[in-house]
Design a protein around this motif. Structure first.
Motif, PDB file in Angstrom:
ATOM      1  N   THR A 191       0.862  -1.189   0.000  1.00 27.33           N
ATOM      2  CA  THR A 191       0.000   0.000   0.000  1.00 27.33           C
ATOM      3  C   THR A 191       0.889   1.227   0.000  1.00 27.33           C
ATOM      4  N   ASN A 192       0.659   2.129  -0.928  1.00 27.05           N
ATOM      5  CA  ASN A 192       1.478   3.345  -0.987  1.00 27.05           C
ATOM      6  C   ASN A 192       0.598   4.576  -1.159  1.00 27.05           C
ATOM      7  N   GLU A 193       1.245   5.710  -1.361  1.00 29.99           N
ATOM      8  CA  GLU A 193       0.516   6.977  -1.402  1.00 29.99           C
ATOM      9  C   GLU A 193      -0.513   7.029  -2.522  1.00 29.99           C
ATOM     10  N   GLN A 194      -0.196   6.404  -3.636  1.00 34.76           N
ATOM     11  CA  GLN A 194      -1.113   6.501  -4.771  1.00 34.76           C
ATOM     12  C   GLN A 194      -2.436   5.795  -4.492  1.00 34.76           C
ATOM     13  N   ASP A 195      -2.420   4.744  -3.678  1.00 32.67           N
ATOM     14  CA  ASP A 195      -3.671   4.078  -3.326  1.00 32.67           C
ATOM     15  C   ASP A 195      -4.559   4.992  -2.487  1.00 32.67           C
ATOM     16  N   ILE A 196      -3.935   5.759  -1.587  1.00 30.81           N
ATOM     17  CA  ILE A 196      -4.689   6.698  -0.757  1.00 30.81           C
ATOM     18  C   ILE A 196      -5.220   7.849  -1.603  1.00 30.81           C
ATOM     19  N   ILE A 197      -4.371   8.383  -2.491  1.00 29.26           N
ATOM     20  CA  ILE A 197      -4.802   9.471  -3.380  1.00 29.26           C
ATOM     21  C   ILE A 197      -5.950   9.001  -4.276  1.00 29.26           C
ATOM     22  N   TYR A 198      -5.861   7.791  -4.748  1.00 26.29           N
ATOM     23  CA  TYR A 198      -6.901   7.170  -5.578  1.00 26.29           C
ATOM     24  C   TYR A 198      -8.256   7.252  -4.879  1.00 26.29           C
ATOM     25  N   GLY A 199      -8.288   6.841  -3.614  1.00 25.99           N
ATOM     26  CA  GLY A 199      -9.542   6.885  -2.848  1.00 25.99           C
ATOM     27  C   GLY A 199     -10.008   8.293  -2.568  1.00 25.99           C
ATOM     28  N   MET A 200      -9.078   9.226  -2.298  1.00 28.61           N
ATOM     29  CA  MET A 200      -9.470  10.601  -2.006  1.00 28.61           C
ATOM     30  C   MET A 200     -10.063  11.292  -3.243  1.00 28.61           C
ATOM     31  N   ILE A 201      -9.501  11.012  -4.418  1.00 27.32           N
ATOM     32  CA  ILE A 201     -10.059  11.587  -5.650  1.00 27.32           C
ATOM     33  C   ILE A 201     -11.486  11.102  -5.860  1.00 27.32           C
ATOM     34  N   LYS A 202     -11.692   9.819  -5.645  1.00 26.02           N
ATOM     35  CA  LYS A 202     -13.050   9.293  -5.758  1.00 26.02           C
ATOM     36  C   LYS A 202     -13.980   9.972  -4.765  1.00 26.02           C
ATOM     37  N   GLY A 203     -13.497  10.192  -3.547  1.00 27.81           N
ATOM     38  CA  GLY A 203     -14.324  10.840  -2.533  1.00 27.81           C
ATOM     39  C   GLY A 203     -14.754  12.238  -2.944  1.00 27.81           C
ATOM     40  N   LEU A 204     -13.844  13.011  -3.518  1.00 24.13           N
ATOM     41  CA  LEU A 204     -14.182  14.366  -3.963  1.00 24.13           C
ATOM     42  C   LEU A 204     -15.249  14.333  -5.056  1.00 24.13           C
ATOM     43  N   ILE A 205     -15.076  13.449  -6.022  1.00 27.12           N
ATOM     44  CA  ILE A 205     -16.034  13.379  -7.122  1.00 27.12           C
ATOM     45  C   ILE A 205     -17.384  12.852  -6.636  1.00 27.12           C
ATOM     46  N   PHE A 206     -17.367  11.867  -5.753  1.00 26.16           N
ATOM     47  CA  PHE A 206     -18.623  11.368  -5.195  1.00 26.16           C
ATOM     48  C   PHE A 206     -19.345  12.469  -4.424  1.00 26.16           C
ATOM     49  N   GLY A 207     -18.587  13.285  -3.685  1.00 27.38           N
ATOM     50  CA  GLY A 207     -19.199  14.385  -2.939  1.00 27.38           C
ATOM     51  C   GLY A 207     -19.887  15.384  -3.850  1.00 27.38           C
ATOM     52  N   ILE A 208     -19.244  15.686  -4.981  1.00 27.02           N
ATOM     53  CA  ILE A 208     -19.854  16.603  -5.950  1.00 27.02           C
ATOM     54  C   ILE A 208     -21.141  16.006  -6.514  1.00 27.02           C
ATOM     55  N   LEU A 209     -21.108  14.735  -6.882  1.00 27.73           N
ATOM     56  CA  LEU A 209     -22.300  14.079  -7.434  1.00 27.73           C
ATOM     57  C   LEU A 209     -23.456  14.096  -6.439  1.00 27.73           C
ATOM     58  N   ILE A 210     -23.174  13.725  -5.201  1.00 26.81           N
ATOM     59  CA  ILE A 210     -24.233  13.674  -4.180  1.00 26.81           C
ATOM     60  C   ILE A 210     -24.844  15.052  -3.972  1.00 26.81           C
ATOM     61  N   THR A 211     -24.002  16.071  -3.872  1.00 24.56           N
ATOM     62  CA  THR A 211     -24.498  17.420  -3.599  1.00 24.56           C
ATOM     63  C   THR A 211     -25.344  17.948  -4.752  1.00 24.56           C
ATOM     64  N   VAL A 212     -24.831  17.836  -5.962  1.00 25.45           N
ATOM     65  CA  VAL A 212     -25.533  18.401  -7.121  1.00 25.45           C
ATOM     66  C   VAL A 212     -26.863  17.694  -7.351  1.00 25.45           C
ATOM     67  N   ILE A 213     -26.862  16.361  -7.320  1.00 27.17           N
ATOM     68  CA  ILE A 213     -28.097  15.614  -7.592  1.00 27.17           C
ATOM     69  C   ILE A 213     -29.120  15.839  -6.485  1.00 27.17           C
ATOM     70  N   SER A 214     -28.690  15.820  -5.232  1.00 24.36           N
ATOM     71  CA  SER A 214     -29.629  15.977  -4.112  1.00 24.36           C
ATOM     72  C   SER A 214     -30.203  17.389  -4.063  1.00 24.36           C
ATOM     73  N   CYS A 215     -29.353  18.390  -4.232  1.00 23.68           N
ATOM     74  CA  CYS A 215     -29.856  19.765  -4.225  1.00 23.68           C
ATOM     75  C   CYS A 215     -30.776  20.023  -5.409  1.00 23.68           C
ATOM     76  N   HIS A 216     -30.470  19.438  -6.556  1.00 25.01           N
ATOM     77  CA  HIS A 216     -31.341  19.593  -7.725  1.00 25.01           C
ATOM     78  C   HIS A 216     -32.727  19.026  -7.453  1.00 25.01           C
ATOM     79  N   GLN A 217     -32.783  17.845  -6.834  1.00 24.72           N
ATOM     80  CA  GLN A 217     -34.085  17.259  -6.527  1.00 24.72           C
ATOM     81  C   GLN A 217     -34.854  18.126  -5.534  1.00 24.72           C
ATOM     82  N   GLY A 218     -34.156  18.717  -4.577  1.00 23.24           N
ATOM     83  CA  GLY A 218     -34.826  19.610  -3.642  1.00 23.24           C
ATOM     84  C   GLY A 218     -35.366  20.855  -4.316  1.00 23.24           C
ATOM     85  N   LEU A 219     -34.564  21.452  -5.197  1.00 23.69           N
ATOM     86  CA  LEU A 219     -34.992  22.678  -5.879  1.00 23.69           C
ATOM     87  C   LEU A 219     -36.119  22.423  -6.880  1.00 23.69           C
ATOM     88  N   MET A 220     -36.247  21.183  -7.355  1.00 22.33           N
ATOM     89  CA  MET A 220     -37.293  20.857  -8.318  1.00 22.33           C
ATOM     90  C   MET A 220     -38.556  20.303  -7.663  1.00 22.33           C
TER      91      MET A 220
END
Length: 264
Positions: A191-220
């Protein structure tokens, strides 16, 4: 005829939905550029999203690590390589299990709450009142949640990975008698740094998806309490599906930049 038109209708609805999300992202970009970030609201959302989701993420990560360890050990024992369980569990938790399961749990808890809160404000005309006061709903409601999610998701994923590895250690060392030194040696070597970075990048993108989709459903949301319920359900379902689909393509793409078995 209705049956023949169904695929085209579904495709058109999908294009309309994607266009609405793109328009919302555009407004979010303008809100970020405006510089009016309301850090007090951001801090409140960090407490609600990050601190409030810790228990469910920790429990999910711990028991996922434990059961994955047990199943891996049973199979590896047949080949006499049970000391390598730690390496497999560590890489799997960092790259896939930690980010995906934490994202799904946050979707169920936080995504539903976002859609319900904003949807309730929409059907009770509180959002119209904000506009009448000269406050843009995206600036006031979505932007703080967006920043809070970007901060909270990587930390939640890190907790999920950490407790998953801790549970794996307890199961394989205290439960199956594998030497502790062998477990940690394989974890550190594979296990090295790139495995951790790999997971953190996914976390950032997942956070964006959750926020945009959920807020859109609320606003609609519309049609009172029924519309809020429908929007909340759609927020969880759409966010979960988007997360899983996006995870596949991210895994393919990120493996070109962070391939397994190489150090940075």
């Amino acid at each position: 005829m209705d049956l023949l038109c169904l695929p085209g209708r579904l495709f058109l609805n999908f294009l309309i939905y994607m266009g609405q999300l793109a328009a919302l992202l555009r407004e979010l970009g303008f809100a970020i550029k405006s510089g009016v970030w309301r850090m007090r609201l951001v801090a409140q959302q960090i407490v609600s999203i990050g601190y409030g989701s810790q228990v469910v993420v920790i429990v999910t990560g711990a028991f996922t690590g434990a059961v994955f360890t047990a199943q891996t050990y049973f199979k590896f024992k047949d080949f006499g390589v049970e000391t390598g369980v730690g390496a497999i569990v560590s890489v799997a938790m960092c790259r896939e299990l930690g980010p995906v399961l934490a994202g799904l749990m946050v979707t169920g808890r936080v995504g539903a709450a976002m859609a319900a809160e904003i949807g309730t404000m929409k059907v009770t005309e509180q959002i119209d009142a904000l506009r009448a006061l000269g406050v843009h709903p995206v600036d006031y409601l979505m932007l703080p949640r967006f920043f809070a999610m970007l901060i909270s998701m990587p930390l939640l994923i890190a907790e999920s990975i950490t407790f998953g590895l801790a549970a794996s250690y307890c199961v394989v060392v205290f439960g199956f008698g594998v030497p502790s030194a062998w477990f940690w040696q394989h974890v550190v070597e594979h296990t090295n740094e790139q495995d951790i970075i790999y997971g953190m990048i996914k976390g950032l993108i997942f956070g964006i998806l959750i926020t945009v989709i959920s807020c859109h459903q609320g606003l609609m949301a519309s049609d009172g309490a029924v519309g809020v319920g429908i929007g909340t359900t759609r927020a969880v379902v759409y966010s979960s599906l988007a997360l899983l689909i996006c995870n596949f393509f991210l895994s393919i793409l990120l493996n070109y930049f962070f391939p397994l078995g190489t150090a940075m």
